[in-house]
Design an enzyme around this catalytic site. Structure first.
Site, PDB file in Angstrom:
ATOM      1  N   LYS A 175     -11.299   4.530  -9.473  1.00 23.31           N
ATOM      2  CA  LYS A 175     -10.715   4.820 -10.412  1.00 23.31           C
ATOM      3  C   LYS A 175     -10.759   5.376 -11.418  1.00 23.31           C
ATOM      4  CE  LYS A 175      -6.740   3.411  -8.387  1.00 23.31           C
ATOM      5  NZ  LYS A 175      -5.667   4.556  -7.512  1.00 23.31           N
ATOM      6  N   TYR A 217     -12.742  -0.306  -5.547  1.00 21.26           N
ATOM      7  CA  TYR A 217     -11.961   0.452  -5.749  1.00 21.26           C
ATOM      8  C   TYR A 217     -12.162   0.903  -7.044  1.00 21.26           C
ATOM      9  CZ  TYR A 217      -6.712   0.113  -7.318  1.00 21.26           C
ATOM     10  OH  TYR A 217      -4.981   0.692  -7.784  1.00 21.26           O
ATOM     11  N   ILE A 259       1.529  -4.047 -10.647  1.00 19.60           N
ATOM     12  CA  ILE A 259       3.181  -4.005 -10.233  1.00 19.60           C
ATOM     13  C   ILE A 259       3.531  -4.428  -9.016  1.00 19.60           C
ATOM     14  CG2 ILE A 259       4.525  -1.928 -10.405  1.00 19.60           C
ATOM     15  CD1 ILE A 259       2.835  -2.149 -13.213  1.00 19.60           C
TER      16      ILE A 259
HETATM   17  P1  NAP Z   1       1.349   0.700  -2.333  1.00 22.64           P
HETATM   18  O1  NAP Z   1       2.757   0.393  -2.224  1.00 22.64           O
HETATM   19  O2  NAP Z   1      -0.005  -0.116  -1.018  1.00 22.64           O
HETATM   20  O3  NAP Z   1       1.793   2.014  -1.380  1.00 22.64           O
HETATM   21  C1  NAP Z   1       0.642   3.247  -1.413  1.00 22.64           C
HETATM   22  C2  NAP Z   1       1.256   3.990  -0.865  1.00 22.64           C
HETATM   23  O4  NAP Z   1       0.126   5.039  -0.319  1.00 22.64           O
HETATM   24  C3  NAP Z   1       1.847   4.246   0.517  1.00 22.64           C
HETATM   25  O5  NAP Z   1       2.829   4.926   0.185  1.00 22.64           O
HETATM   26  C4  NAP Z   1       1.293   4.542   1.508  1.00 22.64           C
HETATM   27  O6  NAP Z   1       1.676   5.076   2.513  1.00 22.64           O
HETATM   28  C5  NAP Z   1      -0.001   5.406   0.712  1.00 22.64           C
HETATM   29  N1  NAP Z   1      -0.949   5.828   1.306  1.00 22.64           N
HETATM   30  C6  NAP Z   1      -2.252   4.900   1.400  1.00 22.64           C
HETATM   31  N2  NAP Z   1      -3.296   4.891   1.937  1.00 22.64           N
HETATM   32  C7  NAP Z   1      -2.807   6.960   2.542  1.00 22.64           C
HETATM   33  C8  NAP Z   1      -3.932   7.579   3.256  1.00 22.64           C
HETATM   34  N3  NAP Z   1      -4.877   7.216   3.684  1.00 22.64           N
HETATM   35  N4  NAP Z   1      -3.181   9.230   3.485  1.00 22.64           N
HETATM   36  C9  NAP Z   1      -1.647   9.087   2.861  1.00 22.64           C
HETATM   37  N5  NAP Z   1      -1.144   8.294   1.823  1.00 22.64           N
HETATM   38  C10 NAP Z   1      -1.138   7.165   2.291  1.00 22.64           C
HETATM   39  O7  NAP Z   1       0.755   1.303  -3.340  1.00 22.64           O
HETATM   40  P2  NAP Z   1       1.115   1.114  -4.744  1.00 22.64           P
HETATM   41  O8  NAP Z   1       1.182  -0.421  -5.336  1.00 22.64           O
HETATM   42  O9  NAP Z   1       1.831   1.562  -4.887  1.00 22.64           O
HETATM   43  O10 NAP Z   1       0.157   1.444  -5.155  1.00 22.64           O
HETATM   44  C11 NAP Z   1       0.371   3.524  -5.702  1.00 22.64           C
HETATM   45  C12 NAP Z   1      -1.199   3.831  -6.712  1.00 22.64           C
HETATM   46  O11 NAP Z   1      -1.480   2.596  -7.113  1.00 22.64           O
HETATM   47  C13 NAP Z   1      -2.286   3.317  -5.963  1.00 22.64           C
HETATM   48  O12 NAP Z   1      -3.463   4.625  -5.980  1.00 22.64           O
HETATM   49  C14 NAP Z   1      -2.747   2.107  -7.166  1.00 22.64           C
HETATM   50  O13 NAP Z   1      -4.398   2.457  -6.687  1.00 22.64           O
HETATM   51  C15 NAP Z   1      -2.660   2.866  -7.615  1.00 22.64           C
HETATM   52  N6  NAP Z   1      -1.843   0.784  -8.549  1.00 22.64           N
HETATM   53  C16 NAP Z   1      -1.424   0.101  -8.485  1.00 22.64           C
HETATM   54  C17 NAP Z   1      -1.478  -0.950  -9.449  1.00 22.64           C
HETATM   55  C18 NAP Z   1      -0.390  -1.671  -8.150  1.00 22.64           C
HETATM   56  O14 NAP Z   1      -0.566  -3.468  -9.114  1.00 22.64           O
HETATM   57  N7  NAP Z   1       0.581  -2.342  -7.038  1.00 22.64           N
HETATM   58  C19 NAP Z   1      -1.996  -1.238 -10.460  1.00 22.64           C
HETATM   59  C20 NAP Z   1      -2.629  -0.084 -10.778  1.00 22.64           C
HETATM   60  C21 NAP Z   1      -2.944   0.922  -9.797  1.00 22.64           C
HETATM   61  P3  NAP Z   1       1.981   4.715   3.542  1.00 22.64           P
HETATM   62  O15 NAP Z   1       1.475   2.602   4.188  1.00 22.64           O
HETATM   63  O16 NAP Z   1       2.963   5.923   4.912  1.00 22.64           O
HETATM   64  O17 NAP Z   1       0.873   5.338   5.158  1.00 22.64           O
END
Ligand code: NAP
Length: 251
Positions: A161, A157, A190
């Site tokens: 990034k 992961y 988050i």
């Molecule tokens: P999340 O709640 O798991 O949502 C992920 C989103 O990505 C969903 O809309 C999902 O849609 C979509 N997705 C996943 N795999 C996909 C694929 N193969 N094709 C198309 N869409 C896909 O994640 P989040 O926490 O909001 O994270 C969003 C971004 O922020 C990510 O890049 C993550 O690495 C980054 N991030 C998050 C955090 C955190 O603490 N949450 C911290 C640092 C970075 P479907 O399920 O409908 O496919």
């Protein structure tokens, strides 16, 4: 600052849940026509219904970003239908591998890369071609604070990034003189589905909270506001940067 995106067309890749969903709603509230993607039609319909309750009209396009052909044709369809693409938010991301580096398999590595880095790069390339033709556009990628801090049991992961941050800088250099800006947001921890397991685990949760100077996890809206800023003309002199939004976690 009152950010206006009236007349702009925005595509959020991975907009059905969490940070992506809030970005869809925030971009639309600022006036953009927003199209968002995800793999699940059910999730997409829920976002459309939620937006509609807020009086916002958004559209969904269901595809897997790991499928480069499907992604490319969905992006072309957006441009055919709306005449242009002004904003791309490259947000989709997964982190299903929780193991020490010595146990990571080639399959683990390829799975993470196929979505978080390979998939998003080719989505950016596809939208970027249209933006270069138009002579303008703003791309915002969602990275992670772990790309600079590292994290235990998350090597593939973190590698995706770190790759994203390098890509952001190089794309910005390549496309700056043709009107396309490329930036990133690196969230800390988050409250989304992605961190649910950690937040449900009492001792891990306490340990994580103790490392957050603001004393809490971030909210998706707090990342979405940076995404809206970087998408808009309010950030017109910024390109090639990835901004950490982490409540002080990286200090
Ligand atoms: P999340 O709640 O798991 O949502 C992920 C989103 O990505 C969903 O809309 C999902 O849609 C979509 N997705 C996943 N795999 C996909 C694929 N193969 N094709 C198309 N869409 C896909 O994640 P989040 O926490 O909001 O994270 C969003 C971004 O922020 C990510 O890049 C993550 O690495 C980054 N991030 C998050 C955090 C955190 O603490 N949450 C911290 C640092 C970075 P479907 O399920 O409908 O496919």
């Amino acid at each position: 600052m009152d950010i206006q995106l009236d007349g702009k067309v925005a595509l959020v890749i991975g907009g059905t849940r969490g940070i992506g969903k809030e970005s869809v709603l925030s971009l639309a509230k600022a006036g953009a026509k927003v199209i968002f993607s995800g793999r699940s039609a059910n999730n997409a319909n829920e976002v459309i219904a939620e937006a509609s309750k807020l009086g916002i009209d958004v559209s969904a396009s269901v595809f897997d970003v790991a499928d480069i052909e499907a992604t490319n044709s969905a992006i072309n369809k957006v441009v055919e239908e709306y005449g242009k693409i002004d904003i791309l938010v490259a947000n989709a991301g997964i982190n299903p591998i929780f193991k020490r580096a010595e146990h990571v398999t080639p399959e683990d590595w390829d799975h993470l890369m196929s979505v978080n880095l390979r998939g998003l790069f080719f989505a950016i390339q596809s939208a970027g071609k249209h933006m270069l033709k138009q002579g303008n556009g703003s791309i915002v990628s969602v990275s992670s604070v772990t790309s600079v801090k590292g994290t235990l049991r998350g090597l593939p992961y973190v590698a995706t990034k770190g790759g994203m941050d390098s890509m952001t800088r190089t794309l910005a250099l390549e496309w700056a003189d043709r009107g396309v800006r490329v930036n990133g947001v690196a969230p800390g921890y988050i409250e989304t589905d992605l961190t649910q397991g950690m937040r449900n685990h009492d001792s891990l949760n306490d340990m994580m909270l103790s490392k957050m100077p603001l004393g809490r996890y971030g909210k998706s809206e707090e990342i979405a506001s940076m995404i809206v800023f970087l998408s808009s003309e309010a950030s017109s002199y910024i390109t090639g940067q990835t901004y950490i939004v982490d409540g002080g976690y990286s200090l």
